[in-house]
Design an enzyme around this catalytic site. Structure first.
Site, PDB file in Angstrom:
ATOM      1  CB  ILE A 151      -0.990   0.029   1.191  1.00  6.91           C
ATOM      2  CG1 ILE A 151      -0.260  -0.084   2.530  1.00  6.91           C
ATOM      3  CG2 ILE A 151      -2.008  -1.076   1.062  1.00  6.91           C
ATOM      4  CD1 ILE A 151      -1.208  -0.012   3.728  1.00  6.91           C
ATOM      5  CG  ASP A 152       0.000   4.286  -2.771  1.00  4.86           C
ATOM      6  OD1 ASP A 152       0.631   3.397  -3.367  1.00  4.86           O
ATOM      7  OD2 ASP A 152      -0.966   4.898  -3.275  1.00  4.86           O
ATOM      8  CE  LYS A 153       6.370   9.286   3.107  1.00  6.85           C
ATOM      9  NZ  LYS A 153       7.208  10.408   2.604  1.00  6.85           N
ATOM     10  CB  THR A 163      -2.535   4.261   1.538  1.00  3.35           C
ATOM     11  OG1 THR A 163      -2.760   5.018   0.355  1.00  3.35           O
ATOM     12  CG2 THR A 163      -3.778   3.436   1.851  1.00  3.35           C
ATOM     13  NE  ARG A 181      -2.923   8.513  -4.370  1.00  2.00           N
ATOM     14  CZ  ARG A 181      -1.593   8.684  -4.398  1.00  2.00           C
ATOM     15  NH1 ARG A 181      -0.786   7.642  -4.191  1.00  2.00           N
ATOM     16  NH2 ARG A 181      -1.093   9.874  -4.645  1.00  2.00           N
TER      17      ARG A 181
END
Length: 306
Positions: free
Chosen positions: A138-140, A142, A239
């Site tokens: 998962i993104d930084k 998120t 996103r």
């Protein structure tokens, strides 16, 4: 990287090569077979095999399988919010701002650094030196649930569930604008942005299928609180899809509005729910991570906006 060789004598004709070999070798997924084929590490009669090859009974395949690599990432004592853990896997509620694995500009302080300290040698080696145990990312910026494998058998099982879409991931987000429909789906292919290599975009060029389902939880004066269910796992999928439909994630200054709003300068997106079949017990596991404080604070602000 070191490789070990496996030899398979085909006993079933007419199947796709990736399907057949993944069924015969427990440490390989279809994606891994496809990758090894592209690297010419699978041969038939000593010659590289075509990725579209259909099996024929009696054919002899030689497969070079990468050996798990030892990690060169430094263990660090970093607090972890552990939601679930046993001898096969661990599930972490990752905070906003933490990078999952080392990358240029983020050599330490990552989730992997913390996991190496907590788990020691008990992490799958399939992800390589920089991503031991990492099944998905998962993104930084998120927050929320991420599952990590402690051994190769668990890694293969969980990766297969991701591919077969039986590992369920649900997110909650606050988006800009009012979404009119209570439920909906965004079915639009995602690939590299044609002008900005650091971004993804909805595009028909060099893209892959991407499908996101959503449902409205609450509508506010100028924003909507929603739940998203991923059927595919493309980079920045939620996103990109929400921005594409005209409702970018609040605080997403890459794909959405270019200035902070309601105190948010990073995406208001939380991986809230995760379910999967346990690799060993074969029982269904369902886990939930509470909404973090930053998310609750935004919801509180929204209730006071008229």
């Amino acid at each position: 990287m070191m490789y070990k060789k496996e030899t398979i004598i085909c006993d079933k004709g007419g199947e796709r090569l990736d399907v057949y070999l993944a069924s015969k070798l427990s440490l390989l997924t279809r994606n891994m077979v496809q990758k090894l084929t592209a690297e010419d590490r699978i041969s038939l009669n000593g010659k590289p095999i075509n990725k579209n090859h259909r099996t024929a009974e009696g054919e002899v395949y030689e497969i070079e399988i990468p050996e798990p690599e030892s990690t060169d990432t430094t263990p660090q004592k970093i607090a972890l919010n552990i939601i679930y853990e046993d001898t096969d896997l661990i599930v972490i509620d990752k905070p906003k701002g933490m990078v999952v694995h080392p990358a240029p500009g983020h050599s330490d302080g990552t989730l992997v650094n913390a996991l190496l300290h907590h788990c020691g040698d008990s992490l799958s080696g399939i992800g390589g030196t920089k991503r031991p145990g990492i099944v998905h990312r998962i993104d930084k910026d998120t927050s929320g649930l991420i599952i990590v494998a402690k051994n190769d058998k668990s890694h293969m099982s969980l990766a297969a569930q991701l591919q077969e879409r039986t590992l369920i991931r649900q997110y909650e987000s606050i988006v800009c604008g009012i979404i009119k429909n209570d439920t909906g789906s965004i079915d639009a292919p995602i690939g590299r942005h044609p002008k900005d290599r650091k971004k993804q975009a909805v595009t028909d060029k060099n893209s892959r299928k991407a499908l996101t389902h959503y449902e409205v939880i609450e509508r506010y004066a100028r924003h909507t609180h929603i739940r998203c269910h991923l059927e595919t796992g493309r980079t920045h999928q939620i996103r990109v899809h929400l921005a594409y439909m005209g409702h970018p994630v609040l605080g997403d200054m890459v794909y959405g509005r270019k200035k902070p709003e309601l105190g948010q300068s990073t995406q208001c997106l939380h991986a809230r729910y995760l379910s999967f079949i346990h690799p060993d017990s074969r029982e269904k596991v369902e886990l939930t991570a509470d909404l973090p404080n930053y998310f609750k604070e935004v919801l509180c602000k929204l209730t006071n906006i008229t």
